[in-house]
Design an enzyme around this catalytic site. Sequence first.
Site, PDB file in Angstrom:
ATOM      1  N   GLU A 246      43.561  41.093  40.162  1.00 49.98           N
ATOM      2  CA  GLU A 246      44.997  40.844  40.098  1.00 49.98           C
ATOM      3  C   GLU A 246      45.809  41.813  40.957  1.00 49.98           C
ATOM      4  O   GLU A 246      46.899  41.483  41.420  1.00 49.98           O
ATOM      5  CB  GLU A 246      45.485  40.909  38.646  1.00 49.98           C
TER       6      GLU A 246
ATOM      7  N   ARG B  12      37.937  25.250  32.389  1.00 48.29           N
ATOM      8  CA  ARG B  12      38.258  24.177  33.325  1.00 48.29           C
ATOM      9  C   ARG B  12      36.992  23.446  33.781  1.00 48.29           C
ATOM     10  O   ARG B  12      36.991  22.233  34.003  1.00 48.29           O
ATOM     11  CB  ARG B  12      38.989  24.756  34.533  1.00 48.29           C
TER      12      ARG B  12
ATOM     13  N   ARG C 236      37.184  45.371  38.602  1.00 48.36           N
ATOM     14  CA  ARG C 236      37.269  44.554  39.812  1.00 48.36           C
ATOM     15  C   ARG C 236      38.217  45.160  40.838  1.00 48.36           C
ATOM     16  O   ARG C 236      37.960  45.133  42.044  1.00 48.36           O
ATOM     17  CB  ARG C 236      37.716  43.132  39.452  1.00 48.36           C
TER      18      ARG C 236
ATOM     19  N   LYS D 278      48.612  49.154  36.728  1.00 54.64           N
ATOM     20  CA  LYS D 278      47.396  49.973  36.835  1.00 54.64           C
ATOM     21  C   LYS D 278      46.390  49.365  37.801  1.00 54.64           C
ATOM     22  O   LYS D 278      45.545  50.083  38.363  1.00 54.64           O
ATOM     23  CB  LYS D 278      46.773  50.186  35.455  1.00 54.64           C
TER      24      LYS D 278
END
Length: 336
Positions: free
Chosen positions: A281, A34, A255, A191
């Site tokens: 996420e 982007r 993360r 997970k």
Amino acid sequence: MNPIGRVAVLGAGSWGTTMASIAATNAQATIWARDPDLAAEIHGLHKNSRYLGERPLAPGLRATSDLELAVAGADVVAFGIPSRSLRQVARDVAPFLRPDIPVVSLAKGLERETRLRPSQVLAQELPDHPIAVLSGPNLAREVLDGLAAAAVIATPDPDVARPLQDVFRTELFRVYRNQDVLGSELGGILKNIVAIATGMAEGLSVGDNTRAMVITRGLAEMTRLGVAMGADPHTFTGLTGMGDVIATCSSTLSRNRHVGLELGRGRGIDEIIADMNQVAEGVVTARPVVELAAEHDVDLPIATEVDAVVNEGRSAAEAYRGLRSSAPESEKHSVA
């Protein structure tokens, strides 16, 4: 399906870039970023310093910030887009795709408003294209460094899967086939929540026994919800289940584990997210996962506590006190 000659990867985060670099060793590959500056760095210097440091990318990898140019002539398009942006990018690119070419999801989250998996979002926006999911215990930096790893390409059609295996693998990065799209995709989604819980355990210094318990019971929760939704329970013992849990819950590169670790140390979720340059996420997915569990009448105590921490201001210490108060049942009964 014919051999794949041209690949487009949309999304220049760490994992999208890694898969684009692998694809560029087997076909002509273009990645869409982007940010024009990031696209220029990947195209001209063959590195993505924002997400992958100074690691070199495949010299044949091309990059552009022009979405139409990125997919021009592509035989397959992979979406390395976070779940919150996936639908809009799919909608934007739809007019430019060649008819009937496969699209591959690299994402591991749920769409917040609809609780749909990435493959379902892609099926809605790109209904005339075969859908596949690529998932597994894959930490981008290790894969790009050439350390041995494996993933699963999940799609109902083996004739679609085989060419995708060929284009996304190397001698040290194996890609296996699996027809259980639901289970393979759910493993990669769920997970992340277990990794947050495991990170919280480490941040609270509650011990290795407790972390092992959380990982194991977290895998049981994943399997329980997956089976209730129609997935094959055996999928959760494989790469996209147990394998992904082990990698994401144990690696300092994870993360979601990092988010949990910082929560356990007493930092607030907004502060943690503000300091990160990539999406975790599990933070976005916790609430829709709990809602899915309620819809299917499945008890997910670990996911429920993680949701309370990231969305309701509950402290990590309070969450672990809540887990300790849960009454254990039969181990086997609580898995399936």
